[in-house]
Design a protein around this motif. Sequence first.
Motif, PDB file in Angstrom:
ATOM      1  N   ALA A 138      -1.041  18.290   2.260  1.00 19.06           N
ATOM      2  CA  ALA A 138      -0.043  17.369   1.696  1.00 19.06           C
ATOM      3  C   ALA A 138       1.066  18.227   1.106  1.00 19.06           C
ATOM      4  O   ALA A 138       0.929  18.797   0.028  1.00 19.06           O
ATOM      5  CB  ALA A 138      -0.673  16.480   0.631  1.00 19.06           C
ATOM      6  N   CYS A 139       2.169  18.343   1.854  1.00 17.21           N
ATOM      7  CA  CYS A 139       3.244  19.282   1.488  1.00 17.21           C
ATOM      8  C   CYS A 139       3.832  18.956   0.113  1.00 17.21           C
ATOM      9  O   CYS A 139       4.079  17.785  -0.192  1.00 17.21           O
ATOM     10  CB  CYS A 139       4.341  19.209   2.555  1.00 17.21           C
ATOM     11  N   PRO A 140       4.101  19.984  -0.704  1.00 18.69           N
ATOM     12  CA  PRO A 140       4.717  19.709  -2.013  1.00 18.69           C
ATOM     13  C   PRO A 140       6.142  19.165  -1.902  1.00 18.69           C
ATOM     14  O   PRO A 140       6.610  18.494  -2.827  1.00 18.69           O
ATOM     15  CB  PRO A 140       4.696  21.078  -2.697  1.00 18.69           C
ATOM     16  N   GLU A 141       6.810  19.465  -0.771  1.00 18.89           N
ATOM     17  CA  GLU A 141       8.172  18.936  -0.556  1.00 18.89           C
ATOM     18  C   GLU A 141       9.059  19.102  -1.791  1.00 18.89           C
ATOM     19  O   GLU A 141       9.725  18.158  -2.222  1.00 18.89           O
ATOM     20  CB  GLU A 141       8.129  17.454  -0.177  1.00 18.89           C
ATOM     21  N   MET A 159       5.245  26.851   7.765  1.00 17.09           N
ATOM     22  CA  MET A 159       4.674  26.238   6.569  1.00 17.09           C
ATOM     23  C   MET A 159       5.433  26.711   5.352  1.00 17.09           C
ATOM     24  O   MET A 159       5.892  27.847   5.309  1.00 17.09           O
ATOM     25  CB  MET A 159       3.213  26.677   6.393  1.00 17.09           C
ATOM     26  N   CYS A 160       5.521  25.863   4.343  1.00 19.70           N
ATOM     27  CA  CYS A 160       6.047  26.343   3.071  1.00 19.70           C
ATOM     28  C   CYS A 160       4.964  27.184   2.393  1.00 19.70           C
ATOM     29  O   CYS A 160       3.790  27.078   2.709  1.00 19.70           O
ATOM     30  CB  CYS A 160       6.511  25.189   2.186  1.00 19.70           C
ATOM     31  N   SER A 161       5.405  28.043   1.499  1.00 14.34           N
ATOM     32  CA  SER A 161       4.484  28.941   0.800  1.00 14.34           C
ATOM     33  C   SER A 161       5.188  29.451  -0.445  1.00 14.34           C
ATOM     34  O   SER A 161       6.412  29.321  -0.575  1.00 14.34           O
ATOM     35  CB  SER A 161       4.115  30.135   1.692  1.00 14.34           C
ATOM     36  N   VAL A 163       3.028  16.110   6.225  1.00 15.17           N
ATOM     37  CA  VAL A 163       1.673  16.642   6.384  1.00 15.17           C
ATOM     38  C   VAL A 163       1.721  17.801   7.374  1.00 15.17           C
ATOM     39  O   VAL A 163       2.165  17.635   8.512  1.00 15.17           O
ATOM     40  CB  VAL A 163       0.719  15.566   6.942  1.00 15.17           C
ATOM     41  N   ASP A 164       1.295  18.982   6.949  1.00 14.90           N
ATOM     42  CA  ASP A 164       1.180  20.120   7.861  1.00 14.90           C
ATOM     43  C   ASP A 164      -0.227  20.094   8.450  1.00 14.90           C
ATOM     44  O   ASP A 164      -1.221  20.164   7.717  1.00 14.90           O
ATOM     45  CB  ASP A 164       1.427  21.435   7.115  1.00 14.90           C
ATOM     46  N   PHE A 165      -0.303  20.014   9.790  1.00 13.54           N
ATOM     47  CA  PHE A 165      -1.574  19.773  10.486  1.00 13.54           C
ATOM     48  C   PHE A 165      -1.865  20.905  11.465  1.00 13.54           C
ATOM     49  O   PHE A 165      -1.007  21.265  12.281  1.00 13.54           O
ATOM     50  CB  PHE A 165      -1.459  18.432  11.237  1.00 13.54           C
ATOM     51  N   GLY A 185       2.066  26.549  -1.566  1.00 19.23           N
ATOM     52  CA  GLY A 185       2.570  25.537  -0.646  1.00 19.23           C
ATOM     53  C   GLY A 185       1.563  25.315   0.477  1.00 19.23           C
ATOM     54  O   GLY A 185       0.370  25.604   0.327  1.00 19.23           O
ATOM     55  N   CYS A 186       2.057  24.832   1.604  1.00 23.61           N
ATOM     56  CA  CYS A 186       1.145  24.438   2.691  1.00 23.61           C
ATOM     57  C   CYS A 186       0.334  25.609   3.247  1.00 23.61           C
ATOM     58  O   CYS A 186      -0.810  25.432   3.668  1.00 23.61           O
ATOM     59  CB  CYS A 186       1.937  23.756   3.802  1.00 23.61           C
ATOM     60  N   TRP A 187       0.944  26.793   3.282  1.00 21.10           N
ATOM     61  CA  TRP A 187       0.176  27.935   3.801  1.00 21.10           C
ATOM     62  C   TRP A 187      -1.055  28.202   2.944  1.00 21.10           C
ATOM     63  O   TRP A 187      -2.173  28.367   3.444  1.00 21.10           O
ATOM     64  CB  TRP A 187       1.054  29.188   3.892  1.00 21.10           C
TER      65      TRP A 187
HETATM   66 ZN   LIG Z   1       4.824  22.343   2.982  1.00 20.60          ZN
END
Ligand SMILES: [Zn+2]
Length: 212
Positions: free
Chosen positions: A195-198, A94-96, A33-35, A130-132
Amino acid sequence: MGILKSQVVPKNSGAAFEVEKGRRLRIAGRSIVDFVAFNLRDLMERFDQARTKTNQAKIFISTGDILYSKRNNPMLTIVADTFKGGRHDLQKGMCSRKRFEMVAAGIAKRVFAEGVDLNPKRAEAIPDHGCWENLSTALQPWNIAPDDVPSPFNIFQCMRIDPDTGIMYDTMTRPQSEAYIDLRPEMDLLFAASACPESGRGQAIRVEIFDR
Ligand SMILES: [Zn+2]
């Protein structure tokens, strides 16, 4: 402790919430989880990874530790943490979409501790967001620009960091069953969780707010 809100955040999506000082919030799940958090009364004041690490002279935080803003004000205190098999991350951003593309093209790195390589290689395997993007979309109603989303507190993202080289290894260590982290806001807050795609392994998470 009465529950005010319980919301499932589907995999590879984000959600944002306002919460008053003195309440409790819970982030529960089995994947990353990116918070991020903002001062609800002055959205320019944001969570800061560096202040959080420097003020406590460590790079891993858990129960009893504080999330600081860039102005060095305590934003949240961790009051419970049931992730016993691993640690949370304060190094990564963050992933993106762009990051996925850079890794796939070999112009950015992502290394794994266990020798596996889960990085998408083919264009069709790369997540289109992604998370971004998740956090930016969730924070849009508060007029927070994507460039103003701070680097997050990465819950359940267990990294192994080589003490000599500083190399950051992704690990496969995640909660065996659902774990949670409880945080007490030290100011009125806007916060968002992704909720990160991981790389396809990410799962839905749950955000809960309690009255105290
Ligand atoms: Zn992510």
